[in-house]
Design a protein around this motif. Structure first.
Motif, mmCIF file in Angstrom:
data_model
loop_
_atom_site.group_PDB
_atom_site.id
_atom_site.type_symbol
_atom_site.label_atom_id
_atom_site.label_comp_id
_atom_site.label_asym_id
_atom_site.label_seq_id
_atom_site.Cartn_x
_atom_site.Cartn_y
_atom_site.Cartn_z
ATOM 1 N N UNK A 176 -10.014 2.106 -14.643
ATOM 2 C CA UNK A 176 -9.723 3.480 -13.163
ATOM 3 C C UNK A 176 -8.932 2.478 -12.858
ATOM 4 N N UNK A 177 -7.674 2.976 -13.158
ATOM 5 C CA UNK A 177 -6.282 2.635 -11.442
ATOM 6 C C UNK A 177 -7.006 3.694 -10.663
ATOM 7 N N UNK A 178 -7.090 2.989 -8.718
ATOM 8 C CA UNK A 178 -7.990 3.191 -8.104
ATOM 9 C C UNK A 178 -6.349 4.098 -7.458
ATOM 10 N N UNK A 179 -6.365 4.944 -6.673
ATOM 11 C CA UNK A 179 -5.303 5.642 -5.791
ATOM 12 C C UNK A 179 -4.890 4.058 -4.693
ATOM 13 N N UNK A 180 -3.638 4.263 -5.290
ATOM 14 C CA UNK A 180 -3.062 2.840 -4.902
ATOM 15 C C UNK A 180 -1.412 3.301 -4.068
ATOM 16 N N UNK A 181 -0.463 2.370 -2.880
ATOM 17 C CA UNK A 181 0.234 2.331 -2.196
ATOM 18 C C UNK A 181 1.574 1.870 -2.315
ATOM 19 N N UNK A 182 2.852 2.638 -3.210
ATOM 20 C CA UNK A 182 3.364 1.185 -3.306
ATOM 21 C C UNK A 182 4.251 0.879 -2.006
ATOM 22 N N UNK A 183 5.164 -0.156 -2.286
ATOM 23 C CA UNK A 183 5.624 -0.987 -1.439
ATOM 24 C C UNK A 183 6.706 -0.262 -0.886
ATOM 25 N N UNK A 184 6.815 0.728 -0.966
ATOM 26 C CA UNK A 184 7.840 2.310 -0.898
ATOM 27 C C UNK A 184 6.526 2.831 0.387
ATOM 28 N N UNK A 185 5.303 2.535 0.324
ATOM 29 C CA UNK A 185 4.663 3.544 0.865
ATOM 30 C C UNK A 185 4.474 5.296 0.088
ATOM 31 N N UNK A 186 4.678 5.314 -1.346
ATOM 32 C CA UNK A 186 4.663 6.421 -1.911
ATOM 33 C C UNK A 186 2.886 6.200 -2.517
#
Length: 163
Positions: A30-40
């Motif tokens: 499972x890959x949970x919802x995440x934010x990238x370093x750019x905020x996406x």
């Protein structure tokens, strides 16, 4: 989300959480919802790492149906080992019952044939294909057949017609 996993995600990118492994050896994540370093924001995903890594060797039994339902989002919680074993046992019982019913049906059918209660189905043999022009005819028609190489317009008329 803990501070440690947040640091891991920022450092290494996407973090997979191992959810389970099936009896075939496939691993589910499972890959949970995440934010990238750019905020996406990256939406949550579910994925499987198959034991059989070649795509062309995939078969429909390579993933159990319970895990397939979880991967496709048709169920919220991943299946438990107990649930998988129970369903495997249930499927085996269904196969046994189907085989017993088939044998019983064949036995009853043979008794009906012996007592002449039912006639055996007629075994007809059809030659050719239904789309062929000679289908259903006892003999092949010997009328001229034209090909692209020898076709001459007006060279042949149907039998029974006059020019």
């Amino acid at each position: 989300m803990s501070r440690f996993t947040s640091i891991l995600r920022r450092t290494f990118g996407v973090v997979k959480e191992h959810v389970g492994t099936d009896h075939l050896g496939n691993k589910y994540y499972n890959i949970p919802e995440q934010k990238t370093w750019t905020g996406r924001v990256i939406r949550p995903r579910r994925l499987v790492e198959s034991v059989n890594t070649s795509e062309f060797e995939y078969s429909e039994n390579s993933i159990p149906s319970e895990w397939d339902a979880w991967i496709r989002g048709r169920r919220k919680q991943p299946p438990t080992i107990e649930e998988l074993l129970k369903n495997i046992h249930y499927r085996e019982q269904i196969k046994i019952k189907a085989q017993e019913a088939d044998e019983k049906d064949k036995t009853l059918q043979s008794i009906e044939y012996e007592e002449a209660l039912v006639t055996r189905p007629a075994q007809t043999q059809i030659k050719g294909h239904a789309s062929a022009t000679q289908f259903g005819q006892s003999e092949v028609n010997e009328d001229p057949v034209s090909t692209a190489n020898s076709f001459q317009p007006g060279s042949w008329t149907p039998p029974g017609t006059k020019k």
